[in-house]
Design a protein around this motif. Structure first.
Motif, PDB file in Angstrom:
ATOM      1  N   ASP A  12       0.807  -1.225   0.000  1.00 30.76           N
ATOM      2  CA  ASP A  12       0.000   0.000   0.000  1.00 30.76           C
ATOM      3  C   ASP A  12       0.835   1.267   0.000  1.00 30.76           C
ATOM      4  O   ASP A  12       0.399   2.306  -0.506  1.00 30.76           O
ATOM      5  CB  ASP A  12      -0.918   0.016   1.234  1.00 30.76           C
ATOM      6  CG  ASP A  12      -1.840  -1.189   1.296  1.00 30.76           C
ATOM      7  OD1 ASP A  12      -2.076  -1.799   0.233  1.00 30.76           O
ATOM      8  OD2 ASP A  12      -2.312  -1.517   2.399  1.00 30.76           O
ATOM      9  N   ASN A  13       2.038   1.201   0.589  1.00 26.66           N
ATOM     10  CA  ASN A  13       2.858   2.406   0.755  1.00 26.66           C
ATOM     11  C   ASN A  13       4.119   2.391  -0.100  1.00 26.66           C
ATOM     12  O   ASN A  13       5.099   3.066   0.210  1.00 26.66           O
ATOM     13  CB  ASN A  13       3.225   2.579   2.232  1.00 26.66           C
ATOM     14  CG  ASN A  13       2.002   2.636   3.124  1.00 26.66           C
ATOM     15  OD1 ASN A  13       1.066   3.372   2.844  1.00 26.66           O
ATOM     16  ND2 ASN A  13       2.000   1.849   4.198  1.00 26.66           N
ATOM     17  N   SER A 298       0.327  -3.244   4.370  1.00 29.52           N
ATOM     18  CA  SER A 298       0.319  -1.875   4.889  1.00 29.52           C
ATOM     19  C   SER A 298       1.621  -1.507   5.604  1.00 29.52           C
ATOM     20  O   SER A 298       1.668  -0.547   6.371  1.00 29.52           O
ATOM     21  CB  SER A 298      -0.854  -1.690   5.857  1.00 29.52           C
ATOM     22  OG  SER A 298      -0.731  -2.574   6.964  1.00 29.52           O
ATOM     23  N   ASP A 300       5.006  -0.084   6.965  1.00 26.06           N
ATOM     24  CA  ASP A 300       5.717   1.183   6.894  1.00 26.06           C
ATOM     25  C   ASP A 300       7.215   0.887   6.835  1.00 26.06           C
ATOM     26  O   ASP A 300       7.631  -0.270   6.768  1.00 26.06           O
ATOM     27  CB  ASP A 300       5.360   2.074   8.084  1.00 26.06           C
ATOM     28  CG  ASP A 300       5.667   1.425   9.433  1.00 26.06           C
ATOM     29  OD1 ASP A 300       6.364   0.384   9.464  1.00 26.06           O
ATOM     30  OD2 ASP A 300       5.205   1.954  10.462  1.00 26.06           O
TER      31      ASP A 300
END
Length: 331
Positions: A12-13, A298, A300
């Motif tokens: 997603d990032n 997701s 980070d």
């Protein structure tokens, strides 16, 4: 030098979180080299590392809604496919992606290939317990259905990982079931219990229940993929909900709540760290011929960093090569 192929476009990032995690890992670990696969123009703005990192440019990627097998077979230049092929061709020692889970599992089995003697590689991750001791669990969704033989092999695989990567001398292996009695569960679970109990290479402690997983009931928990995936998401969701509810309760309690939170700050941060599964690394497709690791979609930068740290440990301990030898002796 340990070479890690990274799908920079998955998740997603991506690519920011992926590249920032790589920057941090390269700064901390002098014995790793990273090959980033993806769009050079999107990767380079976030890349601060200048040594031991290269970019292999491709504009093709596998999307989250792509059908896994079709995507692997047709998108030959996708970042994930090129990363997996690098491992197959000996250009890298491991592959990391935060992208389409099904596609990465397919790439692991079709490109990297399974270890001879392993019928079904399992998806395994390390999950937190309240004491911080943690436990490994598989299968977490690589296979929706499993036979008793698969569950038996998962016990061997999980025990091998816990011993060689996590340094647990005699890992306790439990079979996830709806009761602790030997006769509980489906015929598959009952047969798996018998096979695990008679396996001399592991320390099998019997059936374990889901409610005890966070209380250090076992070091390795064996499950079919459907149930394991449901349990994983339940644990993740519960941890997030509990921390959210606690934060909400503190902020809505006015001055007293904030004062109490200040007094309990160290304890609250300790609880947050205990329930933070991101620092345990990614999920390993264990049973294939090289480390294939799936980071959370997701993720980070911190999650990517810890996943690279996990891969580095796997390569340092040479756990996959040892596993190849282990299963060669059993066939």
């Amino acid at each position: 030098m340990k070479k890690i192929a990274v799908d920079a476009m998955g998740g997603d990032n991506a690519p920011q979180a992926i590249v920032e995690g790589v920057n941090r890992a390269l700064a901390d670990f002098a014995d790793i080299e990273v090959i980033l696969y993806g769009d050079d123009t999107k990767i380079r703005p976030y890349l601060t590392a200048t040594e031991r990192v290269t970019i292999v440019h491709t504009e093709e990627k596998i999307n989250s809604d792509d059908e896994p097998t079709k995507a692997i077979r047709t998108k030959k230049k996708a970042s994930m496919v090129l990363a997996a092929k690098a491992v197959k061709d000996g250009e890298a020692d491991a592959v990391l992606s935060a992208g389409n889970t099904g596609a990465l599992l397919t790439a692991g089995t079709l490109i990297v290939k399974r270890i001879k003697g392993v019928e079904r590689p399992g998806l395994m991750t390390t999950l937190p317990t309240m004491s911080g001791q943690n436990f490994d669990m598989l299968d977490l969704g690589a296979n929706a259905e499993n036979t008793a033989t698969h569950l038996h092999q998962y016990g061997i695989l999980g025990s091998f990982y816990a011993k060689n990567v996590r340094g647990i001398e005699k890992p306790r292996v439990g079979l996830l079931n709806n009761g602790t009695e030997e006769t509980k569960g489906t015929p598959v679970h009952q047969e798996a219990y018998r096979l695990l109990a008679n396996e001399p290479s592991i320390h099998f402690i019997g059936n374990v229940e889901a409610r005890e997983l966070l209380n250090d009931v076992a070091d390795v928990v064996v499950s079919d993929g459907f149930t394991g995936n449901a349990v994983l998401k339940t644990i993740e969701g519960t941890a997030k909900s509990v921390m959210g509810a606690l934060k909400s309760a503190i902020t809505s309690a006015g001055v007293k709540g904030k004062l109490g939170a200040l007094l309990l700050k160290d304890s609250l941060y300790g609880l947050k760290d205990t329930m933070d599964y991101s620092k345990a690394g990614g999920a390993v497709l264990f049973g294939v011929q090289a480390p294939v690791v799936k980071a959370h979609g997701s993720s980070d930068a911190t999650s990517i960093y810890y996943t690279i740290k996990q891969i580095r440990t796997m390569l340092e301990t040479d756990v996959v090569s040892q596993l190849v030898t282990e299963f060669a002796d059993k066939t």
